[in-house]
Enzyme design. Sequence first.
Site, PDB file in Angstrom:
ATOM      1  N   GLY A 151       0.824  -1.205   0.000  1.00  0.00           N
ATOM      2  CA  GLY A 151       0.000   0.000   0.000  1.00  0.00           C
ATOM      3  C   GLY A 151       0.853   1.247   0.000  1.00  0.00           C
ATOM      4  N   PRO A 153       3.018   4.617   1.385  1.00  0.00           N
ATOM      5  CA  PRO A 153       3.987   4.874   2.458  1.00  0.00           C
ATOM      6  C   PRO A 153       3.328   5.409   3.727  1.00  0.00           C
ATOM      7  CG  PRO A 153       4.836   5.679   0.359  1.00  0.00           C
ATOM      8  CD  PRO A 153       3.413   5.271   0.121  1.00  0.00           C
ATOM      9  N   VAL A 155       0.327   4.722   5.050  1.00  0.00           N
ATOM     10  CA  VAL A 155      -0.238   3.616   5.828  1.00  0.00           C
ATOM     11  C   VAL A 155       0.866   2.650   6.247  1.00  0.00           C
ATOM     12  CG1 VAL A 155      -1.943   1.759   5.845  1.00  0.00           C
ATOM     13  CG2 VAL A 155      -2.435   3.884   4.627  1.00  0.00           C
ATOM     14  N   GLY A 156       1.890   2.511   5.403  1.00  0.00           N
ATOM     15  CA  GLY A 156       3.008   1.646   5.758  1.00  0.00           C
ATOM     16  C   GLY A 156       3.661   2.042   7.073  1.00  0.00           C
ATOM     17  N   GLU A 173       5.635  -3.329   1.022  1.00  0.00           N
ATOM     18  CA  GLU A 173       5.687  -3.071  -0.418  1.00  0.00           C
ATOM     19  C   GLU A 173       4.946  -1.758  -0.654  1.00  0.00           C
ATOM     20  OE1 GLU A 173       7.499  -4.610  -2.380  1.00  0.00           O
ATOM     21  OE2 GLU A 173       7.925  -6.491  -1.360  1.00  0.00           O
ATOM     22  N   CYS A 207       1.878   0.445  -8.954  1.00  0.00           N
ATOM     23  CA  CYS A 207       2.912   1.053  -8.108  1.00  0.00           C
ATOM     24  C   CYS A 207       4.261   1.157  -8.806  1.00  0.00           C
ATOM     25  CB  CYS A 207       3.059   0.266  -6.809  1.00  0.00           C
ATOM     26  SG  CYS A 207       3.491  -1.472  -7.033  1.00  0.00           S
TER      27      CYS A 207
END
Length: 431
Positions: A151, A153, A155-156, A173, A207
């Site tokens: 998802g 960055p 939310v990462g 990822e 992405c």
Amino acid sequence: MDPFADTLQRLREAFSSGRTRPAEFRAAQLKGLSRFLQENKQLLQEALAQDLHKATQLDSAFIRKEPFGLVLIIAPWNYPLNLSLEPLVGALAAGNCVLLKPSEISKSTEKVLAEVLPRYLDQSCFAVVLGGPQETGQLLEHKFDYIFFTGSPRVGKIVMAAAAKHLTPVTLELGGKNPCYVDDNCDPQTVANRVAFFRYFNSGQTCVAPDYILCSPEMQARLLPALQSAITRFYGEDPQSSPDLGRIISEKNFQRLRGLLSCGRVAIGGQSDESDRYIAPTVLVDVQETEPVMREEIFGPILPIMNVGSLDEAIDFINRREKPLALYTFSNSNQVVKRVLAQTSSGGFCGNDGFMHMTVASLPFGGVGASGMGSYHGKFSFDTFSHHRACLLRRPGLEKVYALRYPPHTPRNLSVLLMAMETRSCSCALL
């Protein structure tokens, strides 16, 4: 005053200069480390004796790959089936139990994964959970043995912070802005065909899609008619009626993308239809680095072109920004392609094509820095979802030999131990 700032700046500047990249430099560094150990043996032994009253040696080992345990896979909406199943294959192959959280945005696929997929797997070892951001946040409060997230960055960072509370390892990822450098020495139509295909595939909601082009003003002038030709051949005079052009996933993303159309100047496309969530394949020129279209991942069928005066300027531009998930270079000169490869950093790299590198099962796929951490695909998926357990098996006999390691450490015993430490071909270490 920060006591570390000068040292950190010096080290980062050295890395940015490329000093550590040549194999010869790395070998010289390792030889220097070896000389340090050889020339300071007595000094180090005395220091260890003062600190710990001992000296030790690493033993030989083998690796046993074991499952982590309970794995959480959080999948995205842009490729809701592939990006759910690809990590799932690796997690299952490695022997884990899996909890799959598909994206709530791709509702139809979410429903199939939740209602149908569990019928084909042992439901004591596999489950699907549904929900949006609130439910995902609640889910992340629980302890998992491994988390795999695909998802944004933003939310990462949330996922990683939640994992850190339990010291749970993660693969992230993520995405970012993937540069595409186009050299003056190349065929503009070939470049346009390949860039247009990979940029507008899935309406740009990929992405690893080329996010923007860096080229000279002269190449831009040659590239624009070639891009228009490629877009027309791929999607016809009316791309909105083409069965090969997708739509934007949601109203929210449509509005965000439509706002980006005001950046720079529209050279190709620019049309939109809110009722159909349609945005035409678009090329923007005269774009400024500070505009939103150059500051956020586009994730849609919009392609900005930034002008640079030289290859050096392009490389500097790329290196000033966060490390991308993918980087593309087009040139008839192998030296240009190899120079961009050598002087930049990215999750993946492809010369003279789009994201074909991620389709090769023998290559790992993953990001670096802000574009992610960890990798998967093929055997790399199995390794990602496996704990690499270091093991040693030793027979209970030969105690007289092993007794040399026990105190008191006589000069004779120490000399034998030191000889064993220096004999690299010895597979049976005494310690």
